[in-house]
Design a protein around this motif. Structure first.
Motif, PDB file in Angstrom:
ATOM      1  N   GLY A 283       0.811  -1.208   0.000  1.00 17.95           N
ATOM      2  CA  GLY A 283       0.000   0.000   0.000  1.00 17.95           C
ATOM      3  C   GLY A 283       0.848   1.263   0.000  1.00 17.95           C
ATOM      4  N   LEU A 284       1.915   1.263   0.799  1.00 15.74           N
ATOM      5  CA  LEU A 284       2.795   2.430   0.865  1.00 15.74           C
ATOM      6  C   LEU A 284       3.521   2.665  -0.464  1.00 15.74           C
ATOM      7  CD1 LEU A 284       4.292   1.972   4.453  1.00 15.74           C
ATOM      8  CD2 LEU A 284       2.601   3.655   3.704  1.00 15.74           C
ATOM      9  N   LEU A 285       3.981   1.595  -1.098  1.00 13.65           N
ATOM     10  CA  LEU A 285       4.643   1.737  -2.402  1.00 13.65           C
ATOM     11  C   LEU A 285       3.657   2.237  -3.457  1.00 13.65           C
ATOM     12  CD1 LEU A 285       6.912  -1.454  -2.527  1.00 13.65           C
ATOM     13  CD2 LEU A 285       7.658   0.924  -2.345  1.00 13.65           C
ATOM     14  N   THR A 286       2.415   1.776  -3.379  1.00 12.66           N
ATOM     15  CA  THR A 286       1.390   2.251  -4.308  1.00 12.66           C
ATOM     16  C   THR A 286       1.174   3.757  -4.145  1.00 12.66           C
ATOM     17  OG1 THR A 286       0.256   0.100  -4.261  1.00 12.66           O
ATOM     18  CG2 THR A 286      -1.010   1.990  -5.042  1.00 12.66           C
ATOM     19  N   VAL A 287       1.062   4.197  -2.906  1.00 13.39           N
ATOM     20  CA  VAL A 287       0.890   5.633  -2.641  1.00 13.39           C
ATOM     21  C   VAL A 287       2.102   6.411  -3.130  1.00 13.39           C
ATOM     22  CG1 VAL A 287       0.696   7.376  -0.830  1.00 13.39           C
ATOM     23  CG2 VAL A 287      -0.654   5.275  -0.681  1.00 13.39           C
ATOM     24  N   LEU A 288       3.303   5.914  -2.826  1.00 11.64           N
ATOM     25  CA  LEU A 288       4.526   6.603  -3.248  1.00 11.64           C
ATOM     26  C   LEU A 288       4.597   6.709  -4.766  1.00 11.64           C
ATOM     27  CD1 LEU A 288       7.300   7.826  -2.631  1.00 11.64           C
ATOM     28  CD2 LEU A 288       8.241   5.494  -2.655  1.00 11.64           C
ATOM     29  N   GLY A 289       4.315   5.591  -5.455  1.00 10.49           N
ATOM     30  CA  GLY A 289       4.354   5.610  -6.913  1.00 10.49           C
ATOM     31  C   GLY A 289       3.361   6.585  -7.503  1.00 10.49           C
ATOM     32  N   ALA A 290       2.162   6.647  -6.924  1.00 10.89           N
ATOM     33  CA  ALA A 290       1.144   7.567  -7.427  1.00 10.89           C
ATOM     34  C   ALA A 290       1.514   9.018  -7.147  1.00 10.89           C
ATOM     35  CB  ALA A 290      -0.213   7.236  -6.803  1.00 10.89           C
ATOM     36  N   VAL A 291       2.063   9.290  -5.964  1.00 15.69           N
ATOM     37  CA  VAL A 291       2.447  10.658  -5.593  1.00 15.69           C
ATOM     38  C   VAL A 291       3.574  11.167  -6.491  1.00 15.69           C
ATOM     39  CG1 VAL A 291       3.556  12.030  -3.789  1.00 15.69           C
ATOM     40  CG2 VAL A 291       1.652  10.516  -3.210  1.00 15.69           C
ATOM     41  N   LEU A 292       4.490  10.280  -6.870  1.00 13.04           N
ATOM     42  CA  LEU A 292       5.628  10.674  -7.703  1.00 13.04           C
ATOM     43  C   LEU A 292       5.216  10.996  -9.142  1.00 13.04           C
ATOM     44  CD1 LEU A 292       8.353   8.128  -6.540  1.00 13.04           C
ATOM     45  CD2 LEU A 292       8.249  10.582  -6.044  1.00 13.04           C
ATOM     46  N   GLY A 293       4.055  10.525  -9.553  1.00 11.75           N
ATOM     47  CA  GLY A 293       3.602  10.762 -10.922  1.00 11.75           C
ATOM     48  C   GLY A 293       2.542  11.844 -11.003  1.00 11.75           C
ATOM     49  N   PRO A 294       2.276  12.344 -12.198  1.00 11.58           N
ATOM     50  CA  PRO A 294       1.277  13.405 -12.380  1.00 11.58           C
ATOM     51  C   PRO A 294      -0.122  12.823 -12.594  1.00 11.58           C
ATOM     52  CG  PRO A 294       2.334  12.960 -14.455  1.00 11.58           C
ATOM     53  CD  PRO A 294       2.974  12.032 -13.460  1.00 11.58           C
ATOM     54  N   GLU A 295      -1.101  13.680 -12.620  1.00  8.65           N
ATOM     55  CA  GLU A 295      -2.444  13.281 -13.051  1.00  8.65           C
ATOM     56  C   GLU A 295      -2.429  13.107 -14.564  1.00  8.65           C
ATOM     57  OE1 GLU A 295      -5.735  11.899 -13.615  1.00  8.65           O
ATOM     58  OE2 GLU A 295      -5.309  12.350 -11.505  1.00  8.65           O
ATOM     59  N   THR A 296      -3.101  12.073 -15.055  1.00 11.98           N
ATOM     60  CA  THR A 296      -3.057  11.766 -16.493  1.00 11.98           C
ATOM     61  C   THR A 296      -4.417  11.812 -17.172  1.00 11.98           C
ATOM     62  OG1 THR A 296      -3.305   9.388 -16.082  1.00 11.98           O
ATOM     63  CG2 THR A 296      -1.055  10.259 -16.121  1.00 11.98           C
ATOM     64  N   ARG A 297      -5.461  12.089 -16.434  1.00 10.15           N
ATOM     65  CA  ARG A 297      -6.832  12.000 -16.974  1.00 10.15           C
ATOM     66  C   ARG A 297      -7.025  12.807 -18.238  1.00 10.15           C
ATOM     67  NH1 ARG A 297     -11.454  14.342 -13.161  1.00 10.15           N
ATOM     68  NH2 ARG A 297     -10.006  16.087 -13.369  1.00 10.15           N
ATOM     69  N   ASP A 298      -6.401  13.984 -18.326  1.00  8.70           N
ATOM     70  CA  ASP A 298      -6.620  14.875 -19.453  1.00  8.70           C
ATOM     71  C   ASP A 298      -5.481  14.852 -20.477  1.00  8.70           C
ATOM     72  OD1 ASP A 298      -9.109  15.820 -18.463  1.00  8.70           O
ATOM     73  OD2 ASP A 298      -8.012  17.097 -17.055  1.00  8.70           O
ATOM     74  N   VAL A 299      -4.612  13.844 -20.370  1.00 13.07           N
ATOM     75  CA  VAL A 299      -3.490  13.726 -21.309  1.00 13.07           C
ATOM     76  C   VAL A 299      -4.005  13.481 -22.729  1.00 13.07           C
ATOM     77  CG1 VAL A 299      -1.637  12.160 -22.016  1.00 13.07           C
ATOM     78  CG2 VAL A 299      -1.751  12.988 -19.663  1.00 13.07           C
ATOM     79  N   ASP A 300      -3.395  14.135 -23.698  1.00  7.48           N
ATOM     80  CA  ASP A 300      -3.708  13.870 -25.106  1.00  7.48           C
ATOM     81  C   ASP A 300      -2.856  12.697 -25.559  1.00  7.48           C
ATOM     82  OD1 ASP A 300      -4.248  13.827 -27.760  1.00  7.48           O
ATOM     83  OD2 ASP A 300      -3.592  15.887 -28.179  1.00  7.48           O
ATOM     84  N   MET A 301      -3.465  11.550 -25.787  1.00  2.51           N
ATOM     85  CA  MET A 301      -2.705  10.352 -26.120  1.00  2.51           C
ATOM     86  C   MET A 301      -2.180  10.337 -27.545  1.00  2.51           C
ATOM     87  SD  MET A 301      -4.695   7.331 -24.046  1.00  2.51           S
ATOM     88  CE  MET A 301      -3.381   6.164 -24.366  1.00  2.51           C
ATOM     89  N   ALA A 302      -2.511  11.336 -28.330  1.00  3.90           N
ATOM     90  CA  ALA A 302      -1.973  11.429 -29.682  1.00  3.90           C
ATOM     91  C   ALA A 302      -0.587  12.083 -29.677  1.00  3.90           C
ATOM     92  CB  ALA A 302      -2.906  12.213 -30.571  1.00  3.90           C
TER      93      ALA A 302
END
Length: 302
Positions: A283-302
């Motif tokens: 659980g802690l590694l999951t939180v750490l990995g998510a915190v280290l990355g940005p939000e991706t919901r609005d990323v343009d995949m093209a």
């Protein structure tokens, strides 16, 4: 192989941005749906080809039936897909990378891959408990028979399908990053409670044990519902398939030694409680990995 790795990326690149969460969750339902199907088919097969000693029909040849059927379905699906499904517009218009693995592991893509590796390692630490520990505990600590264990896990995985879809839709509303963080916190803080109740051996009622096991399975499954979407959104087109495939698969490597970690921890606490420590770590590694990355919901995949 490259074409097969491109399939989740292709599906999400071709999806409307507002529905990527749902479609990613739908892709992820393949695992629990397959688990339920195989388990039920095996139960049915055992009624026709009983399993007993080494000379019993199921042990001698019956178990091969589903392997052969699965192989034929896989080859048939891959052949149909290759002939009938076109690549996405994003892939067709992109500049092709000659050495995607090298590019994936260097520069900004390399830093992204490291963050994804931390995230998926945490998720696999939580998931390994479901497959490597929990079924055995249901027999040894809760006293359930093989049929009861199988039926409980089938029901749990059938409900996981709904959790994946719901988590995918929810991640479209609140974002992938918050859902992953909340999922990690849940695995570290909440899941150990029902797990410890099963491991204690004090709960012997089939209904109570089944309810606890289903709760454990569903809580752990929440962050997985948006993982496919998140991993594909984290990488640019040229390395997207490699990033998704390796990011997902290599996260299994460290947790794969789960039994060794349990053996080491058993010097300090009873073996059946060692998974609590690994759940918290996951659980802690999951939180750490998510915190280290940005939000991706609005990323343009093209």
């Amino acid at each position: 192989m490259a074409g097969l790795l491109r399939r989740p990326a292709l599906a999400l690149e071709s999806s409307p941005k507002a529905r990527r969460g749902l479609f990613g969750g739908l892709i992820s339902t393949g695992f629990p749906a397959a688990y339920c199907t195989i388990a039920l088919l095996t139960l049915g097969l055992l009624q026709i080809l009983p399993a007993g000693g080494l000379d019993s029909p199921y042990v001698r040849y019956g178990w091969r039936v589903l392997f052969i059927a699965g192989a034929l379905l896989a080859f048939g699906f891959a052949w149909w897909y290759a002939r009938n499904v076109e690549e996405s517009a994003a892939w067709k218009s992109s500049e092709k990378v000659k050495t995607p693995i090298r590019e994936l592991l260097s520069g900004s893509s390399g830093r992204t891959f490291l963050q994804v590796f931390v995230l998926t390692t945490g998720l696999w630490f939580t998931s390994y408990m479901l497959t490597a520990v929990l079924p055995g505990l249901m027999k040894t600590r809760a006293g359930l028979g093989p049929t009861q264990v199988t039926l409980t896990l089938v029901v749990a995985n059938a409900l996981v399908i709904l959790v994946y879809l719901g988590a995918g839709v929810l991640s479209q509303k609140i974002g992938r990053r918050p859902l992953l963080i909340v999922g990690g916190v849940v695995c570290a803080i909440l899941v150990p409670v029902p797990y410890a109740m099963v491991a204690s051996g004090d709960v012997r009622s089939y209904g109570a044990v089944a309810a606890l096991v289903i709760a454990i399975t569903l809580l752990i499954s929440v962050p997985w519902g948006c993982l496919t979407t998140y991993l594909n959104e984290r990488f640019h087109v040229g390395v997207r398939a490699s990033g998704y495939g390796l990011g997902y698969s290599l996260g299994m490597v460290v947790p794969a030694f789960y039994a060794f970690y349990q053996a080491g921890l058993s010097s300090f606490l009873p073996l059946h409680y060692t998974a609590v420590v690994l759940l918290c770590l996951g659980g802690l590694l999951t939180v750490l990995g998510a915190v280290l990355g940005p939000e991706t919901r609005d990323v343009d995949m093209a």
